[in-house]
Design a protein around this motif. Structure first.
Motif, mmCIF file in Angstrom:
data_model
loop_
_atom_site.group_PDB
_atom_site.id
_atom_site.type_symbol
_atom_site.label_atom_id
_atom_site.label_comp_id
_atom_site.label_asym_id
_atom_site.label_seq_id
_atom_site.Cartn_x
_atom_site.Cartn_y
_atom_site.Cartn_z
ATOM 1 N N LYS A 17 0.932 -1.081 -0.039
ATOM 2 C CA LYS A 17 -0.054 -0.121 0.094
ATOM 3 C C LYS A 17 1.068 1.452 -0.258
ATOM 4 C CE LYS A 17 -3.643 2.578 2.583
ATOM 5 N NZ LYS A 17 -4.218 2.359 4.109
ATOM 6 N N CYS A 18 0.628 2.329 -0.645
ATOM 7 C CA CYS A 18 0.902 3.857 -1.112
ATOM 8 C C CYS A 18 0.040 4.494 -0.794
ATOM 9 C CB CYS A 18 1.770 4.325 -2.165
ATOM 10 S SG CYS A 18 2.097 5.324 -2.305
ATOM 11 N N GLU A 19 0.737 5.922 0.321
ATOM 12 C CA GLU A 19 -0.573 6.687 0.315
ATOM 13 C C GLU A 19 0.294 8.187 0.192
ATOM 14 O OE1 GLU A 19 -2.920 6.686 3.942
ATOM 15 O OE2 GLU A 19 -4.100 8.559 3.155
ATOM 16 N N GLN A 20 -0.501 8.707 -0.130
ATOM 17 C CA GLN A 20 0.164 10.266 -0.553
ATOM 18 C C GLN A 20 -0.238 11.098 -0.283
ATOM 19 O OE1 GLN A 20 -0.551 12.562 -2.996
ATOM 20 N NE2 GLN A 20 -1.765 11.957 -4.647
ATOM 21 N N HIS A 21 0.048 12.340 1.074
ATOM 22 C CA HIS A 21 -0.938 13.431 1.362
ATOM 23 C C HIS A 21 -0.560 14.877 0.511
ATOM 24 C CE1 HIS A 21 -1.337 10.462 4.431
ATOM 25 N NE2 HIS A 21 -0.510 9.212 3.922
ATOM 26 N N LEU A 22 0.275 14.164 -0.614
ATOM 27 C CA LEU A 22 0.278 15.826 -1.171
ATOM 28 C C LEU A 22 -0.956 16.694 -2.403
ATOM 29 C CD1 LEU A 22 4.117 14.340 -1.659
ATOM 30 C CD2 LEU A 22 3.421 16.220 0.133
ATOM 31 N N GLY A 23 -1.866 15.891 -2.226
ATOM 32 C CA GLY A 23 -2.778 16.720 -3.377
ATOM 33 C C GLY A 23 -1.641 16.421 -4.684
ATOM 34 N N HIS A 24 -1.241 14.818 -4.572
ATOM 35 C CA HIS A 24 -0.822 15.264 -6.070
ATOM 36 C C HIS A 24 -1.597 14.188 -7.419
ATOM 37 C CE1 HIS A 24 3.679 15.757 -4.762
ATOM 38 N NE2 HIS A 24 2.789 16.986 -5.110
ATOM 39 N N ASN A 25 -1.761 14.677 -8.365
ATOM 40 C CA ASN A 25 -2.346 13.459 -8.873
ATOM 41 C C ASN A 25 -1.617 12.403 -9.770
ATOM 42 O OD1 ASN A 25 -4.798 15.336 -8.322
ATOM 43 N ND2 ASN A 25 -3.765 16.736 -10.153
ATOM 44 N N ALA A 26 -0.347 12.211 -9.534
ATOM 45 C CA ALA A 26 0.369 10.833 -10.842
ATOM 46 C C ALA A 26 0.712 10.322 -9.812
ATOM 47 C CB ALA A 26 0.900 11.941 -11.590
ATOM 48 N N MET A 27 1.233 9.142 -9.674
ATOM 49 C CA MET A 27 1.454 8.206 -8.722
ATOM 50 C C MET A 27 2.640 6.991 -9.312
ATOM 51 S SD MET A 27 -1.496 8.121 -5.598
ATOM 52 C CE MET A 27 0.061 7.326 -4.349
ATOM 53 N N TYR A 28 3.130 6.470 -8.303
ATOM 54 C CA TYR A 28 4.590 5.371 -9.696
ATOM 55 C C TYR A 28 4.772 4.183 -8.830
ATOM 56 C CZ TYR A 28 5.267 10.359 -11.315
ATOM 57 O OH TYR A 28 5.274 11.458 -12.584
ATOM 58 N N TRP A 29 4.885 3.557 -9.286
ATOM 59 C CA TRP A 29 5.722 2.005 -8.924
ATOM 60 C C TRP A 29 6.926 1.504 -9.463
ATOM 61 C CZ3 TRP A 29 4.570 0.567 -4.111
ATOM 62 C CH2 TRP A 29 3.113 0.168 -3.524
ATOM 63 N N TYR A 30 7.751 1.703 -8.835
ATOM 64 C CA TYR A 30 9.585 1.248 -9.096
ATOM 65 C C TYR A 30 9.765 0.323 -8.316
ATOM 66 C CZ TYR A 30 10.027 6.041 -10.935
ATOM 67 O OH TYR A 30 10.542 7.460 -11.343
ATOM 68 N N LYS A 31 10.928 -0.995 -8.980
ATOM 69 C CA LYS A 31 11.265 -1.736 -7.915
ATOM 70 C C LYS A 31 12.851 -1.082 -8.315
ATOM 71 C CE LYS A 31 11.960 -6.255 -9.433
ATOM 72 N NZ LYS A 31 12.305 -7.521 -10.470
ATOM 73 N N GLN A 32 13.552 -1.748 -7.112
ATOM 74 C CA GLN A 32 15.046 -1.186 -7.090
ATOM 75 C C GLN A 32 15.358 -2.324 -6.608
ATOM 76 O OE1 GLN A 32 16.228 1.622 -4.441
ATOM 77 N NE2 GLN A 32 17.888 2.174 -5.058
ATOM 78 N N SER A 33 16.345 -3.454 -7.337
ATOM 79 C CA SER A 33 16.906 -4.558 -7.095
ATOM 80 C C SER A 33 18.541 -3.736 -7.186
ATOM 81 C CB SER A 33 16.892 -5.974 -8.227
ATOM 82 O OG SER A 33 15.701 -5.497 -8.319
ATOM 83 N N ALA A 34 18.928 -5.391 -5.603
ATOM 84 C CA ALA A 34 20.673 -5.253 -5.813
ATOM 85 C C ALA A 34 21.139 -4.775 -7.531
ATOM 86 C CB ALA A 34 21.016 -5.703 -4.935
ATOM 87 N N LYS A 35 22.071 -4.444 -7.517
ATOM 88 C CA LYS A 35 23.233 -3.481 -8.506
ATOM 89 C C LYS A 35 22.672 -3.136 -9.693
ATOM 90 C CE LYS A 35 26.267 -5.932 -6.242
ATOM 91 N NZ LYS A 35 27.811 -7.096 -6.144
ATOM 92 N N LYS A 36 21.022 -3.038 -9.943
ATOM 93 C CA LYS A 36 20.581 -2.885 -11.494
ATOM 94 C C LYS A 36 19.812 -1.220 -11.483
ATOM 95 C CE LYS A 36 17.789 -5.927 -12.941
ATOM 96 N NZ LYS A 36 17.010 -7.037 -13.505
#
Lengths: 114, 115
Positions: free
Chosen positions: B22-41
Motif C-alpha cells: 500500500k502507498c498513500e500520499q498526502h501531498l494532493g498529487h495527481n500522479a503516482m508511480y511504482w518502482y522496483k529497486q534490485s541490488a546492483k540494477k
C-alpha cells in the motif's frame, strides 16, 4: 530517447575531501535535471534541481550546474561528511505529457571514511 | 502524516502467497508511480497512474497487479511471485504528468523477500 549516464561507484573518500560525481544526459528539448539521494534503508529524496540552462541547484552544501553545452549536471561538494554516505542518482524529466516521467541514472554509491 | 507513506515496510512471503503493498500520499498529487529497486540494477519504473488511470505499464509480469482507487492511494497486489522478485518496491507521487517539471516524492519503500 532520453537517457542519463553517471559515474559508476563505489566512490570512497575521506571526511572533508572534495566530491565530484559526474552526470551527463541525452535528451530532446530542454529537460529539467535532478539529483536524488538515497540514505541506507530509505527511499529517494530530492537533493537539488535545475530547470533551465546555467541554473545552479544547491542544497546541504551540494551544488550542480545545468550545462547545456556539455549536456552535464555534475554534483559537487567542497567538504564531505560521514553523514553524506548514501547512493546518489542523477535524473532528468522532459516537459509535459508522457515526456515528463523521470529517467534515472544507475546511481553512485558514496562512502565517507571518518 | 505528511509526504508519501508505504506499508508494510518489510514483507516476507512464499511463492504461493497473495499479498498487497500500500502507498498513500498526502501531498494532493495527481500522479503516482511504482518502482522496483534490485541490488546492483537501475531503478525500474513499473507503473504510472495519472488521475487514477494507468498510463504506463512497462512490460511488468501479470503476477504484479496495480490498483489506484483514488489519487491518494496506490496498491500493488502480488501473487505467485518468484524469488527474483525480491527487491525494494518504491512508491512515488508528483503533482501531475504535465507540470513544467516533474519532481517526484518517494516513500520509504517496502523491502520484499520471496522465499
Amino acid at each position: 530517447g532520453n537517457s542519463v549516464t553517471q559515474m559508476e561507484g563505489p566512490v570512497t573518500l575521506s571526511e572533508e575531501a572534495f566530491l565530484t560525481i559526474n552526470c551527463t544526459y541525452t535528451a530532446t528539448g530542454y529537460p529539467s535535471l535532478f539529483w536524488y539521494v538515497q540514505y541506507p534503508g530509505e527511499g529517494l529524496q530530492l537533493l537539488l534541481k535545475a530547470t533551465k540552462a546555467d541554473d545552479k541547484g544547491s542544497n546541504k552544501g551540494f551544488e550542480a550546474t545545468y550545462r547545456k553545452e556539455t549536456t552535464s549536471f555534475h554534483l559537487e561538494k567542497g567538504s564531505v561528511q560521514v553523514s553524506d554516505s548514501a547512493v546518489y542518482f542523477c535524473a532528468l524529466s522532459g516537459k509535459g505529457g508522457s515526456a515528463s516521467k523521470i529517467i534515472f541514472g544507475s546511481g553512485t554509491r558514496l562512502s565517507i571514511r571518518p | 502524516e505528511t509526504g508519501v507513506t508505504q506499508t508494510p515496510r518489510h514483507l516476507v512471503m512464499g511463492m504461493t502467497n497473495k499479498k498487497s503493498l500500500k502507498c498513500e500520499q498526502h501531498l494532493g498529487h495527481n500522479a503516482m508511480y511504482w518502482y522496483k529497486q534490485s541490488a546492483k540494477k537501475p531503478l525500474e519504473l513499473m507503473f504510472v497512474y495519472s488521475l487514477e488511470e494507468r498510463v504506463e505499464n512497462n512490460s511488468v509480469p501479470s503476477r504484479f497487479s496495480p490498483e489506484c482507487p483514488n489519487s491518494s492511494h496506490l496498491f500493488l497486489h502480488l501473487h505467485t511471485l518468484q524469488p527474483e522478485d525480491s527487491a525494494l518496491y518504491l512508491c512515488a507521487s508528483s503533482l501531475s504528468l504535465t507540470s513544467s517539471y516533474n519532481e517526484q516524492f518517494f516513500g520509504p519503500g517496502t523491502r520484499l523477500t520471496v522465499l
